[in-house]
Write a protein that holds these residues in place. Structure first.
Motif, short mmCIF file in Angstrom:
data_model
loop_
_atom_site.label_atom_id
_atom_site.label_comp_id
_atom_site.label_asym_id
_atom_site.label_seq_id
_atom_site.Cartn_x
_atom_site.Cartn_y
_atom_site.Cartn_z
N ASP A 1 -0.27 5.41 -9.68
CA ASP A 1 0.26 6.71 -10.08
C ASP A 1 1.78 6.75 -9.88
N ALA A 2 2.24 6.26 -8.73
CA ALA A 2 3.66 6.29 -8.43
C ALA A 2 4.45 5.45 -9.42
N CYS A 3 3.91 4.29 -9.79
CA CYS A 3 4.60 3.44 -10.75
C CYS A 3 4.67 4.11 -12.12
N GLY B 1 -2.87 5.24 -4.42
CA GLY B 1 -2.08 5.89 -5.45
C GLY B 1 -0.86 5.13 -5.90
N VAL B 2 -0.81 3.82 -5.66
CA VAL B 2 0.34 3.02 -6.07
C VAL B 2 0.52 3.04 -7.60
N ASN C 1 0.80 -1.21 0.00
CA ASN C 1 0.00 0.00 0.00
C ASN C 1 0.85 1.28 0.00
N SER C 2 2.17 1.14 -0.11
CA SER C 2 3.05 2.29 -0.11
C SER C 2 3.45 2.62 -1.55
N PRO C 3 2.94 3.72 -2.11
CA PRO C 3 3.29 4.07 -3.49
C PRO C 3 4.80 4.17 -3.70
N PRO D 1 -4.32 -0.58 -2.48
CA PRO D 1 -3.18 0.08 -3.14
C PRO D 1 -3.60 1.03 -4.25
#
Length: 427
Positions: A79-81, A76-77, A48-50, A72
């Motif tokens: 988005d981060a990826c 926003g996971v 669950n940590s982007p 997740p």
């Protein structure tokens, strides 16, 4: 193609097996995985940590991140990826509000012209209770946010509806219950229709019907799902087309709002006398729907998911086996309430000796001594594929009877109602 799969349930185990079957599959990591997801390395990260997911993906040269659960996505996971240049299967946080907020979903449906139940939303208890009294029963009371499939109460009386409202505002579902949606109760059989989209092309998957109530006869509290089958025999071509159109309209509407949607859009429908109406949207593969949809999928699932993630989706990449699939969920005693963990599990190999049967792990773990034990409410998904509906049901239950753990609980009527035809819902 190296893959990072986020999640730990039966859905993720089914996705893992299909991904590993692809000739293009390289190394697979799972975060956190479960006791049955052999062949996947455990990624030591918080799913669950982007930032943690994106960092792991870039550091390890991951070619595709596949996000299973909803948390997740809402965090926003995805988005981060994408910001890190890693292809990811799953919508961004803004698009995932389609599941993360029932009120947001209602507003999108209104804008898209998608049929759904009449509703009102509340952020305070008193006006919600007054609305319940004014409307009368039956009603459906929903916590606005994520509640693991348990934040919905179908209330047959005003008293039940009022109690559900009070439960939400008393903190039973945490922040998810700080806003409450009260809906009219629709009637008819339920049906799930999932579609995969790259934001432009929308490809419908096979229909499925989940059994959400804990007890036989569709009684008891809502759960994350007690069993499922696919296809759904009584869905008409017109209803199928209407459900496909609803999913497409929502994707197009979100795009018009400046919110690109890539991944799975999961429409939960009620097949009412006026036609299909949306009960809810989810932003990911269903669980346990995935455990009957994936076994019927003909094609390379890894290539299919990668195409959706990279904007190259083609409807020709998906086709369906004519066989039937039935999955029965084995749960811990007490689920969806409190239950014990750590119960040794036996008989899975024997269960998979039944022709057509695959056992997907959901709430399982390996103890320190290597023993497979229960680690959740929904423990195993016993899925059977056969040329007939009856054959698939019989095989699934025969396999269930070979599996043992203390407190094993299951519904014995998965699919039974559908065998009686559409009129079974018209009584």
């Amino acid at each position: 193609m190296d893959v990072l799969l986020l999640g730990a349930g039966g859905r993720e185990h089914a996705l893992l097996k299909a991904i590993q079957a692809s000739p293009e599959c390289g190394r697979v990591w799972a975060a956190p995985g479960n006791g049955g997801m052999a062949g996947a390395d455990v990624a030591p990260i918080d799913e669950n940590s982007p930032a943690a997911v994106a960092r792991f993906a870039t550091d390890n040269g991951v070619d595709l991140v596949v996000i299973g659960p909803e948390a997740p996505l809402v965090a926003g996971v995805a988005d981060a990826c994408r910001d890190a240049g890693v292809p990811v299967f799953g919508p961004g946080a803004e698009a995932a509000q389609l599941e993360g907020s029932k009120l947001f979903a209602k507003r999108v449906m209104e804008r898209a012209g998608v049929p759904t139940a009449a509703y009102a939303s509340f952020t305070e208890e008193a006006p919600a209770l007054a609305y319940v009294e004014e409307q009368g029963a039956p009603l459906v009371v929903k916590a606005d946010g994520l509640a693991a499939g348990k934040g919905v109460v179908v209330a047959q009386t005003v008293e039940e509806a009022a109690e559900a409202v009070r439960s939400c505002f008393s903190g039973a579902f945490g922040e998810a219950g700080s806003c409450v949606v009260v809906e009219e109760m629709l009637t008819g059989p339920e049906c799930s229709l999932l579609s995969v989209t790259d934001g432009t092309t929308v490809v419908p998957l096979a229909c499925a019907q989940d059994h959400k109530r804990a007890l036989e006869g569709d009684l008891g509290p809502n759960t994350g799902g007690m069993g499922v089958y696919s296809p759904v025999p009584f869905v008409t071509p017109q209803e199928q087309a209407a459900m496909e159109t609803a999913n497409e309209k929502v994707v197009r509407t979100l795009a018009a709002m400046g919110i690109p949607y890539r991944g799975v859009i999961y429409g939960g429908f009620m097949l009412t006398p006026e036609g299909p109406k949306v009960l809810e949207f989810n932003a990911r593969f269903g669980d346990p729907e995935t455990q009957v949809i994936v076994p019927r999928f003909k094609g390379d699932l890894l290539r299919f998911l990668y195409a959706a993630a990279t904007g190259t989706l083609d409807a020709a990449m998906a086709s369906w086996d004519d066989d039937w699939a039935v999955s029965v969920v084995l749960v811990s005693e007490g689920y969806p309430g409190s239950y014990e963990k750590g119960k040794p599990i036996t008989g899975i190999e024997e269960a998979e000796e039944v022709p057509g049967v695959t056992v997907y792990h959901a709430g399982t773990a390996l103890a320190d001594d290597g023993t497979l034990v229960t680690a959740g409410g929904r423990v195993l998904d016993v899925t059977a594929v056969a040329p007939t509906f009856e054959g698939a049901r019989d095989a699934a239950y025969a396999a269930c009877d070979r599996i043992g753990f203390e407190g094993k609980t299951l519904r014995r009527d998965i699919g039974a109602k559908a065998l009686r035809g559409r009129e079974a819902w018209e009584v």
